[in-house]
Design a protein around this motif. Sequence first.
Motif, short mmCIF file in Angstrom:
data_model
loop_
_atom_site.label_atom_id
_atom_site.label_comp_id
_atom_site.label_asym_id
_atom_site.label_seq_id
_atom_site.Cartn_x
_atom_site.Cartn_y
_atom_site.Cartn_z
N SER A 1 0.82 -1.23 0.00
CA SER A 1 0.00 0.00 0.00
C SER A 1 0.85 1.27 0.00
N PHE A 2 1.95 1.22 0.73
CA PHE A 2 2.82 2.39 0.85
C PHE A 2 3.26 2.90 -0.53
N TYR A 3 3.49 1.98 -1.44
CA TYR A 3 4.01 2.35 -2.76
C TYR A 3 2.89 2.58 -3.78
N VAL A 4 1.78 1.86 -3.61
CA VAL A 4 0.72 1.90 -4.61
C VAL A 4 -0.34 2.95 -4.28
N GLU A 5 -0.61 3.14 -3.00
CA GLU A 5 -1.70 4.03 -2.60
C GLU A 5 -1.55 5.47 -3.11
N PRO A 6 -0.34 6.03 -3.11
CA PRO A 6 -0.22 7.40 -3.65
C PRO A 6 -0.65 7.51 -5.10
N VAL A 7 -0.53 6.40 -5.83
CA VAL A 7 -0.94 6.41 -7.25
C VAL A 7 -2.45 6.31 -7.36
N LEU A 8 -3.08 5.48 -6.52
CA LEU A 8 -4.50 5.18 -6.68
C LEU A 8 -5.41 6.17 -5.97
N SER A 9 -4.88 6.92 -5.02
CA SER A 9 -5.74 7.84 -4.27
C SER A 9 -6.21 8.98 -5.18
N VAL A 10 -7.33 9.58 -4.76
CA VAL A 10 -7.84 10.71 -5.57
C VAL A 10 -6.88 11.89 -5.46
N MET A 11 -6.44 12.12 -4.23
CA MET A 11 -5.45 13.19 -4.02
C MET A 11 -4.27 12.59 -3.26
N PRO A 12 -3.09 12.57 -3.77
CA PRO A 12 -2.63 13.26 -4.97
C PRO A 12 -2.73 12.44 -6.27
N GLY A 13 -3.02 11.14 -6.19
CA GLY A 13 -2.92 10.26 -7.35
C GLY A 13 -3.65 10.75 -8.59
N MET A 14 -5.00 10.90 -8.46
CA MET A 14 -5.78 11.26 -9.64
C MET A 14 -5.46 12.67 -10.12
N ALA A 15 -5.23 13.56 -9.15
CA ALA A 15 -4.95 14.96 -9.52
C ALA A 15 -3.68 15.06 -10.37
N PHE A 16 -2.62 14.39 -9.94
CA PHE A 16 -1.37 14.47 -10.70
C PHE A 16 -1.45 13.66 -12.00
N PHE A 17 -2.21 12.58 -11.95
CA PHE A 17 -2.43 11.80 -13.17
C PHE A 17 -3.12 12.68 -14.21
N LEU A 18 -4.14 13.40 -13.76
CA LEU A 18 -4.88 14.28 -14.67
C LEU A 18 -3.97 15.38 -15.21
N SER B 1 -2.92 15.64 -19.08
CA SER B 1 -3.40 16.83 -19.80
C SER B 1 -2.28 17.48 -20.60
N VAL B 2 -1.04 17.25 -20.21
CA VAL B 2 0.08 17.81 -20.97
C VAL B 2 0.31 16.99 -22.26
N GLY B 3 0.10 15.69 -22.19
CA GLY B 3 0.41 14.86 -23.36
C GLY B 3 -0.77 14.08 -23.88
N ALA C 1 -10.86 15.65 -18.85
CA ALA C 1 -11.07 16.05 -17.45
C ALA C 1 -12.52 15.75 -17.05
N GLY C 2 -13.44 16.02 -17.98
CA GLY C 2 -14.86 15.75 -17.71
C GLY C 2 -15.10 14.27 -17.47
N LEU C 3 -14.45 13.43 -18.28
CA LEU C 3 -14.64 11.99 -18.13
C LEU C 3 -14.11 11.51 -16.78
N LEU C 4 -12.90 11.95 -16.46
CA LEU C 4 -12.25 11.45 -15.24
C LEU C 4 -12.93 11.99 -13.97
#
Lengths: 312, 296
Positions: free
Chosen positions: B89-106, B110-112, B219-222
């Motif tokens: 969880s320590f390594y995966v949770e930051p990716v899957l969480s809404v914040m910061p995971g989804m925010a930074f993913f978005l 959005s850049v590429g 962004a709308g979809l996500l």
Amino acid sequence: MRPDDALAPVLAFERVTRWYGHVVALMDVSFEVGREVVGLVGQNGVGKSTLMKLAAGLLRPSQGQVRVCGRDATTRAARSEVGYCPDFEALPEGCSGAHYVTNLLRYHGHGARSAAERARAVLQELGLGQHLDRSIGEYSKGMRQRVRLAQALAHEPRFVLLDEPMTGLDPVARSELAVTIRALPARGIGVLVSSHVLHELESVVDRVVLVHQGRLLASGRIGELRRLVPELPQRVRLVAARQRELAACLLQLPQVVAVNLTDRDQELQVTVQQPREFLRELTRLGASGSFVIEAVQMMDDNLASVFGHLVG
Amino acid sequence: MTRGLGYRPLDGERSRHRFPWLPLVRHEWDSLLRTRWGVAVLLLCLLPAFGRLVWLTLLHGFLQLGDAVRTRMQSQAAGELAWNPDQVSFYVEPVLSVMPGMAFFLLLTSVGAARSVARDRASNALELYWTRSITPVGYLCGKWLGASMVVGAITIVAPMLLWGLAVLMADDWSRLQDTACPMLIATASLTLFTLVLVGAAVLLSALPRTPNAALVAWAGLLVGSKAVGVVFARALQWPELRTLSVWDAASALVRAASGLPERGTSLFGSAMVLAMLLLVLGLFAARRLRLQDALA
């Protein structure tokens, strides 16, 4: 290049028709391009862009066939024989000319090293040797045009499509580009070039294809086309001493419709029917010694006048 | 006097590659790193991983902020899976969480990825690609893999590096023995997670005419689907409806594969949502990228 290849057309339109829904963009068009420079002339919206896209293999004809080096233009093999220089600005600002041409070469299947070497060499040949690694954003219009031409030539195509290549160039850049284009057929490359700058096109092309309202209006050498429309009155510029007396004499000739004395000294402009007959009479007049005619210039023996006459 | 440009063709044979679109992958990656703005966004998106790295160094005493701080951190690590380096969880949770995971993913997509095809359409670069040996399918593959590499920097590479450093910082090799296998599975599922979501972003970017419209659609979809999932799940007291969120659906697959605690989402429902999304977007993108449509 095999000997029989030299005679084969690099581009062939065989009774090509193209519809967009219910709109006919191109109707029953047939022509060929060999290893020569052919100009594509037409007003906006007459099917010129459709024709260019069909030749580039970007569109399929609704009827008929488009062949590049004997192959269907939409096949991968045919597309690899085509160099396409579009009329729009599709250059990324962030990368250098060498990087851009290298990338596009790689999409043709070249390895990274060979693409980089080839791209640099072509850009160098086109006069951008000093600016290979500068950002495209810093390039002038002429330099950008050369980069676009370089990406079209770098993979050594047998047929090049140049869409409005002279647009936005200064006279020197235009002349340089014209010289480059003129040199391509000698290297076994056929060229189809479209342009609105008719007098520039005239100095570059071997033949022209005139398109109007989706149809092929005429095709051939400019002089030949001009002779196809003999009923069109032509203007002839003469430089001679005693211009008023010469004007009075010329008005006696049956071919002469009108004579205008211009503001310039010793110059007059004659509007004639049957220009060949007129020139014969003019030669006779000069040979008789009555007048010294220093210069004769056919003012309407050019592409613009032929085009203007044909499309009304 | 007119000076000729003196073009003459070069000697040499043409080469042929089986996948001429492969350089597109590199090009997509380069396009992010070519600008300072792109590098800044990438570094920003790596902040959660840097944060966890700082946490690790404090926890293991490489950085000293006092015994009180270290003790508090150790008790938090013992109490919460997501802050315990001995748990996946320590390594995966930051990716899957809404914040910061989804925010930074978005932000990174959005850049590429979310604008990639629309950007090429707007700059007329598609015409140049089609006159190469690239087919629309090959083009999409190149864009997809390239964008996945970019996004994979925060969703795959960062957790892996973090885990590698955590293993090296540990007192013995027990952390390696305990977490190697689950981490391997988690990395594989994160790779699938990245490929699916980036695939959706790239396919969606083929539909609108402008890059900005593509960005808004993504962004709308996500975010929109996330909001819809949460609202319906709460309103109807039916937790499985959270699966309507594309993000939660993809996360559910990773959670299930990595053995992380479920958050009320249905695994079958998640798989169905993602499959339907990719199918629908794929059909529309295929229609849109037919040459005459792409060039219209």
